[in-house]
Design a protein around this motif. Structure first.
Motif, short mmCIF file in Angstrom:
data_model
loop_
_atom_site.label_atom_id
_atom_site.label_comp_id
_atom_site.label_asym_id
_atom_site.label_seq_id
_atom_site.Cartn_x
_atom_site.Cartn_y
_atom_site.Cartn_z
N THR A 260 0.79 -1.27 0.02
CA THR A 260 0.10 -0.01 0.04
C THR A 260 0.73 1.12 -0.08
O THR A 260 0.49 2.29 -0.57
CB THR A 260 -0.93 0.20 1.41
N SER A 261 1.89 1.28 0.75
CA SER A 261 2.96 2.30 0.34
C SER A 261 4.31 1.67 0.41
O SER A 261 4.56 0.56 0.84
CB SER A 261 2.76 3.01 1.91
N GLY A 262 5.29 2.35 -0.14
CA GLY A 262 6.40 1.66 -0.29
C GLY A 262 7.33 1.47 0.91
O GLY A 262 7.95 2.06 1.36
N GLU A 263 7.22 0.11 1.39
CA GLU A 263 7.89 -0.29 2.42
C GLU A 263 9.45 -0.63 1.85
O GLU A 263 9.50 -1.23 0.92
CB GLU A 263 7.14 -1.36 3.14
N VAL B 144 4.37 15.23 9.61
CA VAL B 144 5.33 15.80 8.81
C VAL B 144 6.41 15.26 8.75
O VAL B 144 6.86 15.31 7.55
CB VAL B 144 5.52 17.60 9.27
N GLY B 145 6.77 14.80 9.78
CA GLY B 145 8.13 13.95 9.78
C GLY B 145 8.09 12.70 8.86
O GLY B 145 9.13 12.23 7.98
N SER B 146 6.90 12.14 9.10
CA SER B 146 6.66 10.87 7.90
C SER B 146 6.58 11.50 6.63
O SER B 146 7.20 10.61 5.70
CB SER B 146 5.25 10.24 8.37
N PHE B 147 5.95 12.43 6.34
CA PHE B 147 5.73 12.92 4.99
C PHE B 147 7.31 13.45 4.32
O PHE B 147 7.65 12.93 3.34
CB PHE B 147 4.95 14.17 5.08
N LEU B 148 7.79 14.07 5.26
CA LEU B 148 9.44 14.71 4.82
C LEU B 148 10.26 13.28 4.50
O LEU B 148 11.14 13.36 3.39
CB LEU B 148 10.02 15.15 5.76
N MET B 149 10.25 12.18 5.37
CA MET B 149 11.08 11.06 5.15
C MET B 149 10.58 10.21 3.88
O MET B 149 11.38 9.77 3.11
CB MET B 149 11.03 10.03 6.32
N ALA B 150 9.20 10.25 3.72
CA ALA B 150 8.59 9.56 2.65
C ALA B 150 9.15 10.01 1.43
O ALA B 150 9.43 9.56 0.27
CB ALA B 150 7.29 9.25 2.68
N VAL B 151 8.92 11.42 1.24
CA VAL B 151 9.58 12.38 0.18
C VAL B 151 10.98 11.95 -0.11
O VAL B 151 11.47 11.86 -1.27
CB VAL B 151 9.17 13.87 0.47
N TYR B 152 11.92 12.06 0.87
CA TYR B 152 13.14 12.00 0.92
C TYR B 152 13.84 10.63 0.20
O TYR B 152 14.52 10.48 -0.59
CB TYR B 152 13.64 12.14 2.20
N LYS B 153 12.83 9.64 0.77
CA LYS B 153 13.38 8.44 0.44
C LYS B 153 12.30 7.83 -0.75
O LYS B 153 12.58 6.39 -1.26
CB LYS B 153 13.03 7.12 1.53
N LYS B 154 11.72 8.78 -1.40
CA LYS B 154 11.06 8.53 -2.62
C LYS B 154 9.96 7.40 -2.51
O LYS B 154 9.84 6.39 -3.30
CB LYS B 154 11.85 8.08 -3.85
N GLU B 155 9.56 7.35 -1.23
CA GLU B 155 8.43 6.26 -0.76
C GLU B 155 7.05 6.90 -0.91
O GLU B 155 6.05 6.32 -0.39
CB GLU B 155 8.77 5.65 0.40
N TYR B 156 6.76 8.04 -0.95
CA TYR B 156 5.77 8.95 -1.12
C TYR B 156 4.73 8.46 -2.13
O TYR B 156 5.20 8.61 -3.37
CB TYR B 156 6.10 10.44 -0.92
N ARG B 157 3.84 7.99 -1.90
CA ARG B 157 2.93 7.46 -2.77
C ARG B 157 1.35 7.73 -2.25
O ARG B 157 0.88 7.10 -1.09
CB ARG B 157 2.90 5.80 -2.91
N ALA B 158 0.44 8.53 -3.17
CA ALA B 158 -0.89 8.86 -2.79
C ALA B 158 -1.84 7.58 -3.18
O ALA B 158 -1.87 7.17 -4.13
CB ALA B 158 -1.53 10.02 -3.31
N ALA C 136 -1.34 12.59 -6.77
CA ALA C 136 -0.36 13.11 -5.61
C ALA C 136 -0.82 13.92 -4.77
O ALA C 136 -0.80 14.20 -3.62
CB ALA C 136 0.85 13.48 -6.21
N ALA C 137 -1.61 15.10 -5.31
CA ALA C 137 -2.03 16.02 -4.55
C ALA C 137 -2.96 15.67 -3.19
O ALA C 137 -3.04 16.21 -2.37
CB ALA C 137 -2.96 16.94 -5.38
N ASN C 138 -3.66 14.50 -3.51
CA ASN C 138 -4.72 13.96 -2.36
C ASN C 138 -3.72 13.72 -1.01
O ASN C 138 -4.28 14.09 -0.13
CB ASN C 138 -5.22 12.41 -2.85
N ALA C 139 -2.55 13.19 -1.22
CA ALA C 139 -1.71 12.79 -0.05
C ALA C 139 -1.11 14.05 0.59
O ALA C 139 -0.75 14.01 1.57
CB ALA C 139 -0.77 12.01 -0.65
N LEU C 140 -1.36 15.21 -0.04
CA LEU C 140 -0.72 16.53 0.72
C LEU C 140 -1.67 17.12 1.65
O LEU C 140 -1.49 17.86 2.44
CB LEU C 140 -0.43 17.60 -0.45
#
Lengths: 175, 294, 400
Positions: C26-29, C96-110, C183-187
């Motif tokens: 469901t999310s890039g683990e 916000v910490g989870s969001f930033l880490m997900a973006v950084y690790k390219k695991e951010y997926r809506a 992607a905007a949904n997840a913002l």
């Protein structure tokens, strides 16, 4: 329908019955009207505050002067006139502590705290938490001693339960 | 990313974020009057000024009579009293101990003495029966309570077995000692500290006196904090007290004085509330406040 | 055996599960779970929580998701308890910490669309359960580390609830597979948290902040925020979740430690969390062992047990405890976002209706709420089962 479905149905039925049992059981209880009278009385205090404050001040002065013979009747008068004011109970508790009756004293402190939680809130000028904590420790020691002498006494156990409640209130909560 | 983080931090720093800030107000320290109001303020004004400087917060010194102290404690922030007063205020007003004062041969502890003149022939407590004895102030643990405890434990009832009185006026402890020295009373209840001080000042000759009994060691004068002070600030206050050294000075009324020397103490030391249990037990045995039963 | 655990071969039952699920997540683990990272996550959570309590947060609380959601709800005006109003920076930091880490690790997926409304409802029920216990699973561990033996009742309830929930998962419970979304949904969730942070810092008139009560007990904002951000980031990396960790114990047990790196990791993380919190409690003088007189406790042990049973049960059904919902919401899972909004609603209801436990015990309203909540969970469990099937694909994602 497998075993999980059967279990779920039974659980649902039991939970619904239990819920209604709890509701019905509570409906049978006399609803305490204290809070309604308390909020009604609160408006009266706006006018009567001056009298109450001077009685409180006098009671404290008498206590500090070790004149408990006069302080106690005055504290009882305060309780009678302003039963839903936390300060009245607080003063009565202080008198009882000076009379070396810590268990009765903490019972009054409990009433005071239930009426006005500010007595345990360090952010307010009414804070009395450390004094109450000392009184609770003393009361607990006394009640434990009494229970060890009369282990089957239900009233002592109820008093101890009340003291534990106060301990929890003093310890604090995020709620 | 780096720029975003820096921008974010600058943004945070620019805001008036809520946090647990110390109250910037004048804090009141109540000093129990030892001998006179003037003498007490003279001793402790430099300490008060020093604490103001150290903690960057204004303090105000107030000298309060022993018998009035509990009436005024709710108006104070910090207290400087004897151990019995601390026990009373701890039980009745939620005051908490911070530090104990060190002075004399026993450091942060003190004891009460029962003294007689050597020539009186009174050598033991039992010899005091039928004699006259003078006590110091009633709320003094080492000028009344200790000695009362000794008498009671030796089967002497002061109400029946002695004649006694409390002297009026100032310099109470010294007056008790002088009262015995000049033969006005057969025995006197005096703190060891004052007795030692008068001996070292040359005002009395130790050899003329007989120490008939000594009370148990109990905490001496102490500094405590009332309920309304923030715990974090109380910790800072305590640390400032414990850190005071012999050579620390402060300017008061245009004069640079040594804080501890003026206060006539050797320093401050950490102490726990349970260290005062001996005082509590003594108060219970002697039916003294806060455990007095009527 | 190395300190890193990476997916290599899959054998036996695990291979079958992997085959069936085709490795969908469901999310890039992450594929690799360094054990040290789990221990670090647990240590940071444990130490930060205790230190925040030491610096001003309520006693034995650290960062309790349910209590803090109640504070946030109060601050937004969703309830009228003036003693419970504060925009907790810790909660903001988690998302916000989870969001930033997900973006950084390219695991951010809506992702989303997996019964969001139901998750919203379960979010409400989770908070009811937590409020009756006077704490979420995270706070349960903090209470235990502070010496509160009554928290053991919560442990029992939570584990029981997880067990019941797992039976439903094994019986084919499914809320449907989530879909990829724009992607905007997840913002939305991280954006909402940033707005809350701005409100906390600039304090507009419509935001209420307590001047007394537990809402007025808080550590310095910057420390709370930094701790929240750090924990959010680490929890995103490791998938830290208390109910998730307990689930894995039940699923595979201690024998599978060597081939289930994430189980080991989560177990290590939970153990590390408790141990570091315990040591920190001891060092800061906040440890006071006993059954009576503990902060945030009462003697309504049955209802405390049932409250945490709700939390365990509900958390398994929506794949994560309240803390995990915040982390998942931050990394793009809009279904978890719905659960978080449900938690906020539940927090408001708990205060408005007086459902939460207090020092005197569990109020009558809270007892009824607990029983009805459990009832709802069983109904949900029954209605969403696919009979004849076992673990749904979305529940296999992220398994070893």
């Amino acid at each position: 329908m497998d075993w999980l479905d059967r279990l779920s149905l039974w659980a649902i039925v039991i939970l619904i019955i239990s819920s209604f049992a709890v509701i019905v059981g509570h409906v049978g209880e006399a609803r305490p009207d204290r809070y309604m009278r308390q909020s009604a009385a609160a408006t009266d205090y706006v006018v009567a505050n001056g009298e109450r404050d001077s009685m409180l001040k006098l009671a404290r002065q008498l206590m500090e002067g070790v004149n408990l013979d006069k302080a106690e009747p005055l504290a009882r008068e305060l309780l009678q006139k302003y039963p839903y004011d936390g300060q009245s109970h607080m003063v009565m508790g202080d008198v009882l502590m000076r009379k070396q009756e810590p268990v009765k004293a903490v019972s009054e402190y409990r009433e005071a705290i239930d009426i006005n939680p500010d007595f345990l809130d360090k952010k307010t000028p009414l804070f009395q938490g450390k004094k109450i904590k000392t009184a609770v420790a003393e009361a607990l020691a006394e009640i434990d001693r009494k229970i060890s002498l009369a282990p089957d006494d239900g009233s002592l156990k109820r008093e101890r339960k009340m003291i534990y409640y106060l301990q929890r209130r003093i310890a604090g909560s995020c709620g | 990313m780096k720029r975003a983080v820096i921008f974010f931090l600058v943004l945070l720093a620019s805001c008036n974020a809520p946090s647990a800030k110390e109250e910037k107000r004048t804090y009141k320290i109540g000093y129990m009057i030892c001998n006179s109001e003037q003498e007490t303020l003279h001793r402790f004004k430099p300490l008060t000024a020093y604490l103001s400087k150290k903690l960057d917060v204004p303090f105000e010194a107030s000298a309060i009579d022993t018998v009035d102290f509990t009436r005024q404690v709710d108006t104070l922030d910090f207290t400087h009293t004897n151990s019995l007063l601390y026990v009373i205020m701890n039980r009745n007003h939620g005051v908490e101990i911070l530090a104990a004062e060190k002075a004399g041969s026993n450091g942060a502890r003190a004891k009460g003495l029962i003294i007689t003149l050597k020539k009186s022939g009174i050598r033991g407590v039992s010899n005091l029966k039928g004699k006259s004895m003078v006590f110091g102030p009633m709320l003094g643990p080492t000028s009344y309570m200790s000695q009362l405890d000794i008498l009671l434990r030796n089967g002497i009832d002061p109400e029946k077995d002695l004649t006694y009185s409390i002297p009026p006026g100032s310099y109470k402890h010294e007056k008790v000692i002088y009262g015995v020295l000049f033969g006005k009373y057969d025995a006197g209840a005096a703190p060891l500290m004052d007795f030692e001080r008068m001996v070292s000042d040359g005002r009395i000759d130790r050899n003329e006196f007989e120490v008939v009994a000594e009370g148990e060691l109990i905490p001496y004068c102490n500094v405590a904090v009332t309920q309304k002070v923030d715990d974090g600030f109380a910790k800072r206050f305590k640390q400032a007290l414990l850190d005071i050294k012999k050579d620390d000075t402060v300017e008061v009324d245009g004069e640079v004085v040594k804080v501890l020397e003026r206060a006539m103490v050797d320093g401050y030391t950490d102490v726990q509330d349970k260290d005062f249990d001996a005082v509590r037990e003594m108060a219970k045995r002697t039916n003294m406040p806060p455990y007095q039963r009527f | 055996m190395t300190g890193d655990y990476c997916r290599t071969g899959r054998k036996g039952i695990l291979g079958k599960i992997w085959k069936r699920s085709n490795g969908a997540t469901t999310s890039g683990e992450p594929d690799c779970y360094p054990k040290s990272l789990f221990i670090l996550t647990g240590a940071v959570i444990g130490i930060s929580g205790v230190m925040l309590s030491f610096l001003g947060n309520p006693a034995s609380t650290g960062f309790c998701v349910s209590c803090f959601m109640e504070n946030i709800a109060g601050s937004l005006g969703l309830h009228g308890n003036t003693r419970m109003q504060y925009l907790r920076p810790e909660i903001i930091g988690f998302v916000v910490g989870s969001f930033l880490m997900a973006v950084y690790k390219k695991e951010y997926r809506a992702t989303g669309g997996s019964s969001p409304l139901l998750r919203y409802l379960v979010g409400i029920l989770l908070i009811i359960g937590c409020a009756v216990f006077i704490g979420c699973p995270i706070k349960m561990v903090f209470r235990l580390a502070a010496g509160d033996l009554t928290a053991l009742i919560g442990v029992g309830g939570l584990a029981s609830g997880v067990y019941v929930g797992l039976k439903f998962l094994e019986g084919g419970f499914s809320l449907g597979r989530p879909n990829q979304l724009p992607a905007a949904n997840a913002l939305l969730m991280p954006g909402l948290m940033v707005l809350l942070l701005a409100a906390l810092l600039w304090k507009p008139v419509f935001i209420s902040l307590s001047t007394k009560g537990s809402g007025a007990q808080y550590a310095p904002v910057i420390l709370s925020l930094v701790a929240g951000l750090g924990i959010g980031a680490l929890a995103q990396r490791t998938g830290f979740c208390i109910t998730g960790g307990i689930s894995r114990f039940f699923l595979w047990g201690p024998r599978e430690f060597t081939v289930c790196p994430k189980t080991t990791g989560l177990a290590a993380g939970m153990g590390s969390f408790f141990l570091f919190a315990l040591v920190a409690s001891l060092l800061t003088g906040q440890f006071s062992p006993g059954w009576y007189g503990q902060p945030s406790s009462n003697d309504s042990h049955l209802w405390n047990f049932l409250g945490m049973l709700i939390v365990g049960f509900g958390s398994v059904l929506i794949k994560g405890c309240p803390f995990r919902q915040l982390i998942s919401a931050g990394q793009g899972d809009t279904d978890s976002g719905a659960a978080v909004l449900g938690m906020l609603t539940g927090a408001a209801l708990v205060q408005n209706w007086g459902l939460g436990g207090n020092a005197a015990g569990t109020p009558f309203e809270g007892k009824v709420a607990v029983l009805f909540s459990l009832c709802f969970l069983f109904i949900i469990g029954m209605l969403y089962r696919r009979r004849g099937e076992t673990f749904a694909p979305e529940f296999q994602a992220g398994l070893d």
